[in-house]
Design an enzyme around this catalytic site. Sequence first.
Site, PDB file in Angstrom:
ATOM      1  N   ASP A   1       0.835  -1.207   0.000  1.00  0.00           N
ATOM      2  CA  ASP A   1       0.000   0.000   0.000  1.00  0.00           C
ATOM      3  C   ASP A   1       0.868   1.254   0.000  1.00  0.00           C
ATOM      4  O   ASP A   1       0.697   2.146  -0.808  1.00  0.00           O
ATOM      5  CB  ASP A   1      -0.961  -0.003   1.204  1.00  0.00           C
ATOM      6  CG  ASP A   1      -0.262  -0.218   2.553  1.00  0.00           C
ATOM      7  OD1 ASP A   1       0.955  -0.498   2.571  1.00  0.00           O
ATOM      8  OD2 ASP A   1      -0.943  -0.106   3.595  1.00  0.00           O
TER       9      ASP A   1
ATOM     10  N   VAL B   1       5.042   2.762   1.074  1.00  0.00           N
ATOM     11  CA  VAL B   1       6.395   2.569   1.604  1.00  0.00           C
ATOM     12  C   VAL B   1       6.769   3.835   2.357  1.00  0.00           C
ATOM     13  O   VAL B   1       6.738   4.935   1.798  1.00  0.00           O
ATOM     14  CB  VAL B   1       7.413   2.265   0.480  1.00  0.00           C
ATOM     15  CG1 VAL B   1       8.825   2.245   1.033  1.00  0.00           C
ATOM     16  CG2 VAL B   1       7.084   0.937  -0.174  1.00  0.00           C
ATOM     17  N   ASP B   2       7.088   3.663   3.631  1.00  0.00           N
ATOM     18  CA  ASP B   2       7.437   4.795   4.495  1.00  0.00           C
ATOM     19  C   ASP B   2       8.950   4.721   4.767  1.00  0.00           C
ATOM     20  O   ASP B   2       9.747   5.218   3.990  1.00  0.00           O
ATOM     21  CB  ASP B   2       6.582   4.713   5.762  1.00  0.00           C
ATOM     22  CG  ASP B   2       6.844   5.833   6.744  1.00  0.00           C
ATOM     23  OD1 ASP B   2       7.697   6.677   6.468  1.00  0.00           O
ATOM     24  OD2 ASP B   2       6.196   5.879   7.810  1.00  0.00           O
TER      25      ASP B   2
ATOM     26  N   THR C   1       9.538  -2.534   6.070  1.00  0.00           N
ATOM     27  CA  THR C   1       8.655  -3.653   5.723  1.00  0.00           C
ATOM     28  C   THR C   1       9.095  -4.281   4.403  1.00  0.00           C
ATOM     29  O   THR C   1       9.218  -5.511   4.288  1.00  0.00           O
ATOM     30  CB  THR C   1       7.193  -3.154   5.591  1.00  0.00           C
ATOM     31  OG1 THR C   1       6.823  -2.510   6.801  1.00  0.00           O
ATOM     32  CG2 THR C   1       6.236  -4.294   5.293  1.00  0.00           C
TER      33      THR C   1
ATOM     34  N   LYS D   1       6.337   7.567   0.558  1.00  0.00           N
ATOM     35  CA  LYS D   1       6.665   8.821   1.241  1.00  0.00           C
ATOM     36  C   LYS D   1       8.046   9.288   0.798  1.00  0.00           C
ATOM     37  O   LYS D   1       8.923   8.467   0.562  1.00  0.00           O
ATOM     38  CB  LYS D   1       6.610   8.631   2.759  1.00  0.00           C
ATOM     39  CG  LYS D   1       5.175   8.508   3.240  1.00  0.00           C
ATOM     40  CD  LYS D   1       5.056   8.573   4.743  1.00  0.00           C
ATOM     41  CE  LYS D   1       3.592   8.447   5.130  1.00  0.00           C
ATOM     42  NZ  LYS D   1       3.419   8.206   6.570  1.00  0.00           N
TER      43      LYS D   1
ATOM     44  N   ASP E   1      -5.292   2.309   6.620  1.00  0.00           N
ATOM     45  CA  ASP E   1      -6.073   2.506   7.842  1.00  0.00           C
ATOM     46  C   ASP E   1      -5.397   3.415   8.848  1.00  0.00           C
ATOM     47  O   ASP E   1      -4.226   3.779   8.721  1.00  0.00           O
ATOM     48  CB  ASP E   1      -6.274   1.144   8.532  1.00  0.00           C
ATOM     49  CG  ASP E   1      -4.981   0.654   9.190  1.00  0.00           C
ATOM     50  OD1 ASP E   1      -3.927   0.702   8.529  1.00  0.00           O
ATOM     51  OD2 ASP E   1      -5.013   0.259  10.370  1.00  0.00           O
TER      52      ASP E   1
HETATM   53  P1  5GP Z   1       7.580   1.065   6.427  1.00  0.00           P
HETATM   54  O1  5GP Z   1       8.036  -0.282   6.863  1.00  0.00           O
HETATM   55  O2  5GP Z   1       7.941   1.374   4.976  1.00  0.00           O
HETATM   56  O3  5GP Z   1       8.035   2.143   7.358  1.00  0.00           O
HETATM   57  O4  5GP Z   1       6.017   1.106   6.555  1.00  0.00           O
HETATM   58  C1  5GP Z   1       5.202   0.436   5.675  1.00  0.00           C
HETATM   59  C2  5GP Z   1       3.845   0.170   6.278  1.00  0.00           C
HETATM   60  O5  5GP Z   1       3.497   1.154   7.236  1.00  0.00           O
HETATM   61  C3  5GP Z   1       2.781   0.254   5.230  1.00  0.00           C
HETATM   62  O6  5GP Z   1       2.574  -0.984   4.602  1.00  0.00           O
HETATM   63  C4  5GP Z   1       1.586   0.726   6.029  1.00  0.00           C
HETATM   64  O7  5GP Z   1       0.925  -0.377   6.597  1.00  0.00           O
HETATM   65  C5  5GP Z   1       2.164   1.566   7.137  1.00  0.00           C
HETATM   66  N1  5GP Z   1       2.152   3.010   6.840  1.00  0.00           N
HETATM   67  C6  5GP Z   1       3.212   3.825   6.678  1.00  0.00           C
HETATM   68  N2  5GP Z   1       2.818   5.098   6.457  1.00  0.00           N
HETATM   69  C7  5GP Z   1       1.457   5.061   6.467  1.00  0.00           C
HETATM   70  C8  5GP Z   1       0.440   6.081   6.297  1.00  0.00           C
HETATM   71  O8  5GP Z   1       0.673   7.281   6.072  1.00  0.00           O
HETATM   72  N3  5GP Z   1      -0.834   5.643   6.392  1.00  0.00           N
HETATM   73  C9  5GP Z   1      -1.171   4.360   6.646  1.00  0.00           C
HETATM   74  N4  5GP Z   1      -2.454   4.077   6.723  1.00  0.00           N
HETATM   75  N5  5GP Z   1      -0.254   3.373   6.800  1.00  0.00           N
HETATM   76  C10 5GP Z   1       1.048   3.739   6.712  1.00  0.00           C
END
Ligand code: 5GP
Length: 178
Positions: free
Chosen positions: A104, A106-107, A111, A135, A160
């Site tokens: 959905d 990538v922050d 993950t 992001k 969510d």
């Molecule tokens: P990462 O591991 O890249 O930091 O985070 C990925 C996961 O964090 C995404 O699959 C999602 O579930 C959640 N996530 C990160 N940013 C957001 C956001 O702005 N909104 C939502 N709803 N989920 C986010």
Amino acid sequence: MKTPKDTKLLRVLFSEDQIRRRVEDLARQISSDYADKGEVLLVGVLKGAFIFLADLCRRMTVPRRVDFIAVSSYGDRTVSSGNVRLVLDLRGDIRGRHVLVVEDIVDTGSTLAYLLDLLRLRGPASVRTCAFLRKEKGGPPVDYVGFEVADEWVVGYGLDYADDYRTLPHIAILQVNR
Ligand code: 5GP
């Protein structure tokens, strides 16, 4: 734990129409890139990617199958714990298959990095990545990105906050009062 009453939808970032057109573009591009590869296995990362994956796979034109995996790192918060945990594994074997991981958003990228390490150990023919949103923070390279977004908490279209707002048809920015 934060509840939806501590939150407020600020504004729509991407409308249903913008989303539909962008998903069509992505499906076209992915179908063209995989045209000579036989079959692609779309691995949807639950829960957030379920709506994006459903739209994407129906618009693709190459042979494709779908499987799901689930990980957890945020719980009910909006800051990544950085500690990714496998919650549900794939049903099928990916050895020799062309895998496209569908996320959905990538922050930090932790993950995706975790999933790539896990899946590559299983001997797929290839692994690529597709994220509906990314992001602007860096993170690992993503092969297909729907939209770049700023560092705000976004919800809707599968995404969510504490399991709420997932079924909004558009993407909106959520204000979380701390
Ligand atoms: P990462 O591991 O890249 O930091 O985070 C990925 C996961 O964090 C995404 O699959 C999602 O579930 C959640 N996530 C990160 N940013 C957001 C956001 O702005 N909104 C939502 N709803 N989920 C986010």
